[in-house]
Scaffold this motif. Structure first.
Motif, PDB file in Angstrom:
ATOM      1  N   THR A  44       0.836  -1.207   0.000  1.00 28.13           N
ATOM      2  CA  THR A  44       0.000   0.000   0.000  1.00 28.13           C
ATOM      3  C   THR A  44       0.869   1.254   0.000  1.00 28.13           C
ATOM      4  OG1 THR A  44      -1.727  -1.189   1.203  1.00 28.13           O
ATOM      5  CG2 THR A  44      -1.833   1.218   1.241  1.00 28.13           C
ATOM      6  N   VAL A  45       1.923   1.259   0.810  1.00 24.82           N
ATOM      7  CA  VAL A  45       2.827   2.406   0.862  1.00 24.82           C
ATOM      8  C   VAL A  45       3.484   2.627  -0.503  1.00 24.82           C
ATOM      9  CG1 VAL A  45       4.999   3.244   1.833  1.00 24.82           C
ATOM     10  CG2 VAL A  45       3.246   2.305   3.339  1.00 24.82           C
ATOM     11  N   LEU A  46       3.914   1.567  -1.148  1.00 22.10           N
ATOM     12  CA  LEU A  46       4.540   1.696  -2.469  1.00 22.10           C
ATOM     13  C   LEU A  46       3.556   2.235  -3.504  1.00 22.10           C
ATOM     14  CD1 LEU A  46       6.782  -1.495  -2.609  1.00 22.10           C
ATOM     15  CD2 LEU A  46       7.496   0.881  -2.322  1.00 22.10           C
ATOM     16  N   VAL A  47       2.320   1.786  -3.465  1.00 20.79           N
ATOM     17  CA  VAL A  47       1.298   2.281  -4.395  1.00 20.79           C
ATOM     18  C   VAL A  47       1.049   3.765  -4.151  1.00 20.79           C
ATOM     19  CG1 VAL A  47      -1.159   2.136  -4.989  1.00 20.79           C
ATOM     20  CG2 VAL A  47       0.206   0.058  -4.816  1.00 20.79           C
ATOM     21  N   VAL A  48       0.958   4.170  -2.880  1.00 20.16           N
ATOM     22  CA  VAL A  48       0.744   5.580  -2.558  1.00 20.16           C
ATOM     23  C   VAL A  48       1.925   6.426  -3.033  1.00 20.16           C
ATOM     24  CG1 VAL A  48       0.558   7.228  -0.647  1.00 20.16           C
ATOM     25  CG2 VAL A  48      -0.846   5.167  -0.656  1.00 20.16           C
ATOM     26  N   LEU A  49       3.152   5.957  -2.809  1.00 19.81           N
ATOM     27  CA  LEU A  49       4.326   6.700  -3.277  1.00 19.81           C
ATOM     28  C   LEU A  49       4.359   6.813  -4.796  1.00 19.81           C
ATOM     29  CD1 LEU A  49       7.119   5.415  -0.873  1.00 19.81           C
ATOM     30  CD2 LEU A  49       6.073   7.678  -0.922  1.00 19.81           C
ATOM     31  N   ALA A  50       4.018   5.750  -5.487  1.00 18.06           N
ATOM     32  CA  ALA A  50       3.971   5.796  -6.957  1.00 18.06           C
ATOM     33  C   ALA A  50       2.908   6.782  -7.417  1.00 18.06           C
ATOM     34  CB  ALA A  50       3.708   4.409  -7.523  1.00 18.06           C
ATOM     35  N   ALA A  51       1.747   6.769  -6.753  1.00 15.44           N
ATOM     36  CA  ALA A  51       0.679   7.701  -7.112  1.00 15.44           C
ATOM     37  C   ALA A  51       1.118   9.146  -6.880  1.00 15.44           C
ATOM     38  CB  ALA A  51      -0.584   7.391  -6.314  1.00 15.44           C
ATOM     39  N   LEU A  52       1.824   9.406  -5.782  1.00 13.26           N
ATOM     40  CA  LEU A  52       2.334  10.759  -5.519  1.00 13.26           C
ATOM     41  C   LEU A  52       3.357  11.180  -6.578  1.00 13.26           C
ATOM     42  CD1 LEU A  52       2.724  10.768  -1.638  1.00 13.26           C
ATOM     43  CD2 LEU A  52       1.185  12.183  -3.002  1.00 13.26           C
ATOM     44  N   ALA A  53       4.208  10.258  -6.986  1.00 13.54           N
ATOM     45  CA  ALA A  53       5.197  10.582  -8.024  1.00 13.54           C
ATOM     46  C   ALA A  53       4.504  10.918  -9.339  1.00 13.54           C
ATOM     47  CB  ALA A  53       6.165   9.412  -8.209  1.00 13.54           C
ATOM     48  N   VAL A  54       3.500  10.168  -9.709  1.00 18.75           N
ATOM     49  CA  VAL A  54       2.755  10.440 -10.945  1.00 18.75           C
ATOM     50  C   VAL A  54       2.046  11.784 -10.836  1.00 18.75           C
ATOM     51  CG1 VAL A  54       0.786   9.690 -12.342  1.00 18.75           C
ATOM     52  CG2 VAL A  54       2.514   8.037 -11.631  1.00 18.75           C
ATOM     53  N   TRP A  55       1.414  12.039  -9.688  1.00 18.10           N
ATOM     54  CA  TRP A  55       0.742  13.315  -9.482  1.00 18.10           C
ATOM     55  C   TRP A  55       1.731  14.473  -9.611  1.00 18.10           C
ATOM     56  CZ3 TRP A  55       1.781  17.044  -5.822  1.00 18.10           C
ATOM     57  CH2 TRP A  55       0.921  18.143  -5.835  1.00 18.10           C
ATOM     58  N   HIS A  56       2.890  14.338  -8.998  1.00 16.20           N
ATOM     59  CA  HIS A  56       3.899  15.400  -9.061  1.00 16.20           C
ATOM     60  C   HIS A  56       4.322  15.656 -10.504  1.00 16.20           C
ATOM     61  CE1 HIS A  56       7.924  17.248  -8.774  1.00 16.20           C
ATOM     62  NE2 HIS A  56       7.372  17.897  -7.777  1.00 16.20           N
ATOM     63  N   TYR A  57       4.532  14.583 -11.254  1.00 22.33           N
ATOM     64  CA  TYR A  57       4.927  14.736 -12.654  1.00 22.33           C
ATOM     65  C   TYR A  57       3.834  15.461 -13.439  1.00 22.33           C
ATOM     66  CZ  TYR A  57       5.802  13.595 -17.517  1.00 22.33           C
ATOM     67  OH  TYR A  57       5.988  13.689 -18.868  1.00 22.33           O
TER      68      TYR A  57
END
Length: 168
Positions: A20-33
């Motif tokens: 779950t933490v990895l999915v949230v971090l990936a989602a934040l990275a995509v959002w930032h991009y």
């Protein structure tokens, strides 16, 4: 036996938590991009592209005025730019235009010292080719003005040329 089941459940819960933490971090990275980097990058690239279009159009007009006055284009021994192959800068890379036909010769707005990423000019006196070379924004030119994409460089450059210079 309940101790083993408890450890197994605890291990599975930990694995789910990490997932779950990895999915949230990936989602934040995509959002930032998408929300921060991409709009800034796209806006910056579009601004450089517009400046290149303006510079190329001004040089094209100056070349037409030069041709009207002298009956030829300024000749060069090969493609020249503001940065030589040796890496030195020159202000008179398109001879004869600065002063009378343009206040000064423009330099690619990225200000690169790479001789492959700049405005380039070549003329035999009869025909010419003027390019924004290696700028990285040729996809914008292909979208806005596909006729400006250099047929000899497959979207590595765009600009203006006389018909006989298209293949140079």
């Amino acid at each position: 036996m309940s101790e083993v089941s408890s450890t197994k459940l605890s291990s599975q819960g930990f694995t789910r938590l990490i997932g779950t933490v990895l999915v949230v971090l990936a989602a934040l990275a995509v959002w930032h991009y998408l929300a921060v980097f991409r709009p800034w990058y796209t806006t910056q690239r579009a601004g450089l592209y517009q400046q290149r279009q303006s510079d190329l159009a001004a040089m094209r007009q100056a070349l037409a005025a030069y041709h009207a006055k002298f009956g030829r284009y300024p000749a060069t021994p090969g493609f020249t730019g503001a940065v030589t192959a040796a890496g030195t800068r020159t202000n008179d890379w398109l001879p004869g235009l600065a002063g009378e036909f343009l206040p000064q010769l423009p330099r690619d707005p990225a200000q690169s010292n790479d001789p492959n990423k700049q405005y380039l000019y070549y003329s035999d006196g009869t025909d010419y080719k003027l390019l924004a070379h290696g700028s990285g924004d040729c996809a914008l030119a292909r979208k806005d003005h596909p006729e400006l994409v250099d047929p000899a460089r497959n979207c590595w450059a765009y600009g203006y040329w006389t018909p006989a210079a298209a293949a140079w």
